[in-house]
Design an enzyme around this catalytic site. Structure first.
Site, PDB file in Angstrom:
ATOM      1  CG  HIS A   7       0.505   6.183  -0.706  1.00 54.82           C
ATOM      2  ND1 HIS A   7      -0.508   6.662  -1.317  1.00 54.82           N
ATOM      3  CD2 HIS A   7       0.071   5.650   0.574  1.00 54.82           C
ATOM      4  CE1 HIS A   7      -1.801   6.402  -0.629  1.00 54.82           C
ATOM      5  NE2 HIS A   7      -1.539   5.841   0.389  1.00 54.82           N
ATOM      6  CG  HIS A  47      -1.805   1.246   1.206  1.00 52.64           C
ATOM      7  ND1 HIS A  47      -3.141   1.145   0.965  1.00 52.64           N
ATOM      8  CD2 HIS A  47      -1.417   2.456   1.671  1.00 52.64           C
ATOM      9  CE1 HIS A  47      -3.760   2.372   1.319  1.00 52.64           C
ATOM     10  NE2 HIS A  47      -2.527   3.128   1.782  1.00 52.64           N
ATOM     11  CD  GLU A  48       1.476   3.573   3.771  1.00 49.03           C
ATOM     12  OE1 GLU A  48       1.851   4.747   3.081  1.00 49.03           O
ATOM     13  OE2 GLU A  48       0.530   3.530   4.192  1.00 49.03           O
TER      14      GLU A  48
END
Length: 421
Positions: free
Chosen positions: A22, A18-19
């Site tokens: 980003h 997920h990170e």
């Protein structure tokens, strides 16, 4: 697999992917990413690569990517400050020393008159040379060292707030999107390795150990015409008939290599929690397909179906039918992970894929402190033509985070009551 290890691995992978979404898109947009963190709280591991510090923190409750310009810079150098300057080979300032200047004898001590580390990248300052004000050019990758802790400066063009609403939105949306990608890839691999169940035909796949069907002479690939005197055309029809006859002898008629065969099978029983009764079993699995096409279709279909279930559950909030029993916190997820791990690695991977989809959808909810809430502010900025005041937005996210934390405590207490009390 030990439940604790399984939980750590699964959550670590889900949060990291997920990170990473980003981080990757933010860097492609030219945003300076100061830190990529797994977990919250005190650091237990830290390493720097290129411009980003990668950390693992004590509390495994999520993660974050700290982008320059999301929050106001913590250190403000005002006129009159004495700072130390270290220069690179191009005579540009490569380090700015704030405090503890005596530890850097190579630094030139100056008294700041004007400083701009965002646009002009320059420092105007008085020196001990009595030459009046001098102007120093600052390297765009200059380190600001405060109490011996270095952090790279962030020129305005490297800050999150300077980017267009589209680039901001893509950097925020990339996190949840990677959770959907991860779930799809995980399910695709399960399909390729373990096979995709084929439920269209009433046929036999692999047999379990001590299978009554195998002992009765049935073989993998046999296509069933009727069972217990009832005609069947697909897997669901066949299993439904078998479940109606626990601990009974049933007749099975099937086709093998174009020839009709008939035999009797002694079923055994298993307690079914959904129907709350004993159901019949013959120890056979559905046939599987290991092809790439079937695996891709399986991955996409499963992601869609899981998403649909999650949205159906969320819709209960609108109708007023929502209950805390529909959601699980860390305790509940820990318990379900243990159950999934006890069944087998492929079931555990499927469970992890479901969690990944859930993480992606929940993060897209338009709530403060979540990615969806940040996207809402970016959308408002695009319509309004200018961003919301960062301090006001930060305050809203802070209260949103506090409410989410309180909700998590309530859900965790509900899990404890359900599983242990």
């Amino acid at each position: 697999m030990d439940t604790f290890i399984a939980v750590i691995i699964i959550f670590g992978v889900l949060v990291a992917v997920h990170e990473w979404g980003h981080l990757y898109v933010a860097k492609k947009a030219g945003i300076l990413c100061r830190e990529f963190a797994i977990g919250f709280g005190p650091k237990i591991f830290s390493t720097k690569r290129n411009e980003t510090v990668y950390t693992v923190r004590l509390l495994p409750l999520g993660g974050f990517v700290r982008m320059a310009g999301e929050d106001p810079e913590e250190v403000e150098i005002k006129p009159g400050y004495e700072i130390g300057l270290v220069f690179n080979a191009n005579e540009q300032v490569s380090k700015i020393i704030v405090n503890n200047k005596s530890k850097h004898p190579e630094a030139k001590i100056v008294s700041v008159e004007r400083i701009d580390l965002e646009e002009r990248l320059m420092i105007e300052a008085y020196t001990d040379d009595e030459e009046g004000i001098q102007t120093f050019s600052v390297d765009e990758k200059c380190d600001l060292i405060v109490d011996e802790k270095a952090e790279q400066i962030a020129p305005l063009n490297r800050q999150f707030r300077s980017k267009s609403p589209l680039k901001k939105a893509l950097a925020i949306f990339a996190g949840p999107m990677m959770n959907f990608v991860l779930a799809f890839v995980a399910l695709l691999l399960v399909g390729l390795v373990n096979g995709v169940p084929q439920y269209d035909n009433a046929a036999f796949g692999e047999f379990s150990d001590n299978s009554p069907a195998k002992e009765a002479g049935l073989e993998q690939g046999d296509e069933v015409n009727s069972i217990a005197g009832e005609s069947v055309s697909n897997w669901d029809e066949m299993t439904a008939v078998i479940q109606e006859h626990p601990n009974e002898e049933i007749n099975v008629e099937a086709i093998r290599d174009g020839e009709r065969i008939s035999t009797s099978v002694e079923t055994y029983s298993r307690y079914d929690e959904m129907s709350e009764q004993e159901v019949g079993m013959i120890g056979v699995q559905a046939p599987t397909d290991h092809s790439l096409i079937q695996s891709v279709q399986y991955g996409g279909t499963q992601v869609f179906e899981v998403s649909k279930v999650i949205f159906d559950t969320l819709s209960l909030i609108i109708t007023g039918e929502f209950s805390l029993d529909f959601v699980s916190g860390p305790v509940g997820i820990y318990n379900y992970t243990g159950e999934a791990a006890s069944i087998g690695i492929f079931f555990l991977i499927q469970f992890a894929a479901m969690l990944s989809v859930n993480l992606g959808i929940v993060n897209l909810l338009p709530l403060p402190a979540l990615d969806g809430g940040r996207l809402l502010f970016i959308g408002y900025e695009a319509i309004r033509g200018k961003p919301v005041d960062p301090q006001k937005e930060g305050l809203i996210h802070f209260f949103g985070f506090a409410l989410l934390f309180l909700f998590m405590l309530v859900v965790t207490w509900n899990d404890i009551n359900n599983f242990f009390l």
